[in-house]
Design an enzyme around this catalytic site. Structure first.
Site, mmCIF file in Angstrom:
data_model
loop_
_atom_site.group_PDB
_atom_site.id
_atom_site.type_symbol
_atom_site.label_atom_id
_atom_site.label_comp_id
_atom_site.label_asym_id
_atom_site.label_seq_id
_atom_site.Cartn_x
_atom_site.Cartn_y
_atom_site.Cartn_z
ATOM 1 N N HIS A 133 0.834 -1.205 0.000
ATOM 2 C CA HIS A 133 0.000 0.000 0.000
ATOM 3 C C HIS A 133 0.869 1.256 0.000
ATOM 4 O O HIS A 133 0.618 2.190 -0.766
ATOM 5 C CB HIS A 133 -0.927 0.023 1.221
ATOM 6 C CG HIS A 133 -1.971 -1.036 1.226
ATOM 7 N ND1 HIS A 133 -3.010 -1.063 0.327
ATOM 8 C CD2 HIS A 133 -2.139 -2.110 2.023
ATOM 9 C CE1 HIS A 133 -3.777 -2.105 0.571
ATOM 10 N NE2 HIS A 133 -3.264 -2.765 1.600
ATOM 11 N N ASP A 147 9.230 6.839 8.427
ATOM 12 C CA ASP A 147 8.528 6.389 9.612
ATOM 13 C C ASP A 147 7.340 7.310 9.758
ATOM 14 O O ASP A 147 7.456 8.530 9.553
ATOM 15 C CB ASP A 147 9.404 6.410 10.863
ATOM 16 C CG ASP A 147 8.791 5.585 11.992
ATOM 17 O OD1 ASP A 147 8.052 4.624 11.706
ATOM 18 O OD2 ASP A 147 9.042 5.900 13.158
#
Length: 191
Positions: A12, A69
């Protein structure tokens, strides 16, 4: 075309980022380069975790790469889950993670939250950082089936639907990752 390794095997995320950077750049996943290692994420900030990923790939493979992140920061929970977003419940089960967020928030009227992404890019012996964030609210129950992670409970400010209710194209225009990747893409185009 410039080839870059994106330090992920999350299909994704790879699709989202490839859609944003366009066809000028070829992105490879960790799997594409044969990296099946569990890259450490032991930092206490998004910046540290993103840098750990690129440092690891550079030291082991010597490739141009970037790592990110991302996480959800909820004001009423002292910015939890933050860097622990993917494993907030003690596992990587996102249903359990969402349940824990909703349980901890309870009926707290302060539902303010934001998604943040930090990208670390290693290119030509230099490290660069790009950040994106989007403010929003946590809803009381899951809505929508698209997206991934905390998308079913996050409504960005100015919208009346969760990320999980949005078409991928709409989310990719406004998301925290889209903002950070847009900055990355602009930098690469002018580099």
């Amino acid at each position: 075309m410039l080839e870059l390794v994106f330090a992920t095997n999350n299909a994704h995320k790879l699709e989202e980022v490839q859609a944003i950077v366009g066809s000028r750049f070829v992105l490879q996943s960790l799997d594409d380069i044969g990296c099946h290692d569990d890259i450490p994420e032991t930092g206490v900030t998004f910046e540290e975790n993103a840098k750990q990923k690129t440092d690891y790939l550079v030291s082991k493979y010597g490739l141009y790469c970037f790592g990110d992140d991302s996480g959800l920061e909820i004001t009423a929970l002292d910015n939890e889950p933050g860097v622990y977003s993917a494993r907030y419940s003690g596992s990587r089960d996102m249903e359990r993670n969402i349940d824990l967020v909703l349980e901890k928030l309870g009926d707290n009227p302060n539902r303010a939250a934001r998604f943040r992404t930090v990208i670390s890019l290693f290119l030509n012996e230099q490290q660069f950082f790009f950040e994106g964030s989007i403010e929003g609210q946590i809803v009381g129950s899951r809505k929508g089936t698209k997206g991934f992670g905390y998308d079913p409970i996050f409504v960005p400010n100015g919208y009346d639907k969760t990320f999980a209710e949005m078409a991928a194209e709409e989310k990719n225009r406004i998301s925290h990752r889209a903002i950070a990747v847009g900055k990355l893409a602009d930098f690469l185009k002018s580099y």
